[in-house]
Write a protein that holds these residues in place. Structure first.
Motif, PDB file in Angstrom:
ATOM      1  N   GLU A 134       0.825  -1.211   0.000  1.00  0.00           N
ATOM      2  CA  GLU A 134       0.000   0.000   0.000  1.00  0.00           C
ATOM      3  C   GLU A 134       0.857   1.259   0.000  1.00  0.00           C
ATOM      4  OE1 GLU A 134      -2.126  -3.472   1.493  1.00  0.00           O
ATOM      5  OE2 GLU A 134      -0.268  -2.493   2.170  1.00  0.00           O
ATOM      6  N   VAL A 139       7.949   7.031 -12.248  1.00  0.00           N
ATOM      7  CA  VAL A 139       6.952   5.962 -12.279  1.00  0.00           C
ATOM      8  C   VAL A 139       7.566   4.713 -12.890  1.00  0.00           C
ATOM      9  CG1 VAL A 139       4.755   5.217 -13.271  1.00  0.00           C
ATOM     10  CG2 VAL A 139       4.988   7.558 -12.397  1.00  0.00           C
ATOM     11  N   LEU A 144       2.331   1.694  -3.456  1.00  0.00           N
ATOM     12  CA  LEU A 144       1.275   2.164  -4.349  1.00  0.00           C
ATOM     13  C   LEU A 144       1.007   3.654  -4.142  1.00  0.00           C
ATOM     14  CD1 LEU A 144      -0.574   0.998  -6.529  1.00  0.00           C
ATOM     15  CD2 LEU A 144      -2.306   0.612  -4.754  1.00  0.00           C
ATOM     16  N   ALA A 145       1.057   4.108  -2.891  1.00  0.00           N
ATOM     17  CA  ALA A 145       0.840   5.532  -2.614  1.00  0.00           C
ATOM     18  C   ALA A 145       1.946   6.376  -3.240  1.00  0.00           C
ATOM     19  CB  ALA A 145       0.782   5.765  -1.099  1.00  0.00           C
ATOM     20  N   HIS A 169       3.806   5.484  -5.830  1.00  0.00           N
ATOM     21  CA  HIS A 169       3.613   5.346  -7.275  1.00  0.00           C
ATOM     22  C   HIS A 169       2.526   6.301  -7.766  1.00  0.00           C
ATOM     23  CE1 HIS A 169       1.530   3.485 -10.757  1.00  0.00           C
ATOM     24  NE2 HIS A 169       2.745   3.156 -11.156  1.00  0.00           N
ATOM     25  N   ASP A 170       1.373   6.320  -7.066  1.00  0.00           N
ATOM     26  CA  ASP A 170       0.254   7.169  -7.484  1.00  0.00           C
ATOM     27  C   ASP A 170       0.607   8.647  -7.360  1.00  0.00           C
ATOM     28  OD1 ASP A 170      -1.104   4.870  -7.996  1.00  0.00           O
ATOM     29  OD2 ASP A 170      -2.416   4.975  -6.241  1.00  0.00           O
ATOM     30  N   TRP A 171       1.373   8.989  -6.341  1.00  0.00           N
ATOM     31  CA  TRP A 171       1.823  10.382  -6.174  1.00  0.00           C
ATOM     32  C   TRP A 171       2.659  10.804  -7.384  1.00  0.00           C
ATOM     33  CZ3 TRP A 171       6.727  12.462  -6.000  1.00  0.00           C
ATOM     34  CH2 TRP A 171       6.831  13.786  -5.584  1.00  0.00           C
ATOM     35  N   ARG A 175       8.231   0.999 -11.100  1.00  0.00           N
ATOM     36  CA  ARG A 175       7.670  -0.223 -11.674  1.00  0.00           C
ATOM     37  C   ARG A 175       8.771  -1.204 -12.077  1.00  0.00           C
ATOM     38  NH1 ARG A 175       2.313   0.326 -13.540  1.00  0.00           N
ATOM     39  NH2 ARG A 175       2.694  -0.834 -15.461  1.00  0.00           N
ATOM     40  N   VAL A 197       2.570   9.464 -10.403  1.00  0.00           N
ATOM     41  CA  VAL A 197       1.703   9.514 -11.582  1.00  0.00           C
ATOM     42  C   VAL A 197       0.960  10.851 -11.633  1.00  0.00           C
ATOM     43  CG1 VAL A 197      -0.355   8.539 -12.660  1.00  0.00           C
ATOM     44  CG2 VAL A 197       1.419   7.013 -11.773  1.00  0.00           C
ATOM     45  N   MET A 198       0.399  11.274 -10.502  1.00  0.00           N
ATOM     46  CA  MET A 198      -0.392  12.504 -10.454  1.00  0.00           C
ATOM     47  C   MET A 198       0.446  13.728 -10.789  1.00  0.00           C
ATOM     48  SD  MET A 198      -2.753  11.783  -7.077  1.00  0.00           S
ATOM     49  CE  MET A 198      -3.323  13.483  -7.065  1.00  0.00           C
TER      50      MET A 198
END
Length: 301
Positions: A123, A141, A126-127, A129-131, A145, A133-134
């Motif tokens: 988790e 990113v 993922l947080a 990673h998403d940060w 990965r 991406v945004m």
């Protein structure tokens, strides 16, 4: 009789500091990486700092134990263990050179040094990673990965090239150990919902095509240190309220452990994935350091 007197006289004259020069010369004769030699010389400097003025023949296990305790109590627990290993190597060398008749470090037990760094949860990855991406940080990113789907160290991530792909595999010669592994492009990480081939394609698409999977403008490779620095910044920004105590926050390297744990749950051969020679080395990465302490372990029929 004369030889015995000369030997005792020689022993009384040689201090730990003086003999450390002999040991340092021995370190430079070893076929080890420059970074490893640098780390061992730093440990040797700790020994000289604490015991250098003493004649080597006067050093007792109690002197070494106090030195290790001082380093350990200052908060440098891992360093204390490494210094003890180097002290043992130094005095063993002194025995071989007929300076000592026994090794005073051999009797000293290494101090307990529990892992200081927290593991990274899925988790949390993922947080981060998403940060990224945004904020449109596509290169980062891709780095996250690629680190997760290959399970490799940062020094290997930045060296990966398109011409390392052959016969449907990404070939990796690990910088640290020299281990040579070939990961199939159809290797799939279920948690990520992607294959290695998918991630490589993303790496090719995020910037003008080049040979390096992770690259700067002009197809120049990234620096491993800068990759770690960017990870620390992203971790702090994405997880500002995370409490890692009593451990230190996870670093980029912890993605390697997360990768191992996710792949092992899929039944993948993670010892080969990580490039280890022995299973116990891989099992250290599988240890989640308390993350699953409160979970139920379900027996499956």
């Amino acid at each position: 009789m004369v030889w015995s007197i000369l030997r005792r006289w020689r022993q009384r004259r040689i201090t730990v500091k003086a003999f450390s020069a002999v040991h340092r010369e021995y370190l430079h004769s070893l076929a080890i990486k420059a970074k490893t030699r640098q780390n061992r010389e730093q440990c040797l400097r700790y020994v000289v700092e604490h015991l250098g003025a003493m004649p080597a023949v006067d050093v007792r296990p109690s002197h070494i134990a106090r030195m290790i305790a001082d380093i350990h109590d200052s908060g440098r627990r891992v360093t204390a263990r490494r210094v003890l290993l180097e002290a043992d190597a130094l005095f063993y060398r002194a025995v071989l050179e007929d300076v000592l008749s026994s090794n005073p470090a051999a009797a000293v037990k290494p101090p307990h040094a529990p892992p200081a760094r927290a593991r990274l949860k899925w988790e949390e990855w993922l947080a981060i990673h998403d940060w990224a991406v945004m904020r449109g940080r596509l290169w980062f990113v891709c780095a996250l990965r690629l680190a997760l789907i290959t399970g490799q160290r940062r020094s290997d991530l930045v060296r990966m090239r398109m011409d390392h792909i052959a016969d449907g595999h990404l070939r990796i010669e690990q910088h640290k150990t020299g281990a040579r592994i070939a990961l199939p492009l159809d290797l799939r990480l279920d948690a990520l919902g992607a294959t290695l081939g998918d991630v490589i394609q993303d790496c090719m698409d995020y910037r003008r095509s080049g040979q390096y999977l992770l690259r700067k403008t002009g197809d120049r490779p990234l620096d491993p240190g800068s990759l770690s620095m960017r990870f620390a910044e992203a971790r702090q920004a994405a997880l500002p309220d995370a409490d890692w105590s009593p451990r230190t926050p996870p670093t980029l390297h912890e993605i390697r452990s997360l990768s191992e744990r996710l792949y092992r749950a899929q039944g993948i051969d993670t010892m080969t994935l990580l490039g280890h020679k022995r299973q116990h080395m891989t099992d250290q990465y599988n240890d989640d350091r308390g993350l699953s302490a409160g979970d139920w372990r379900q027996l499956r029929l």
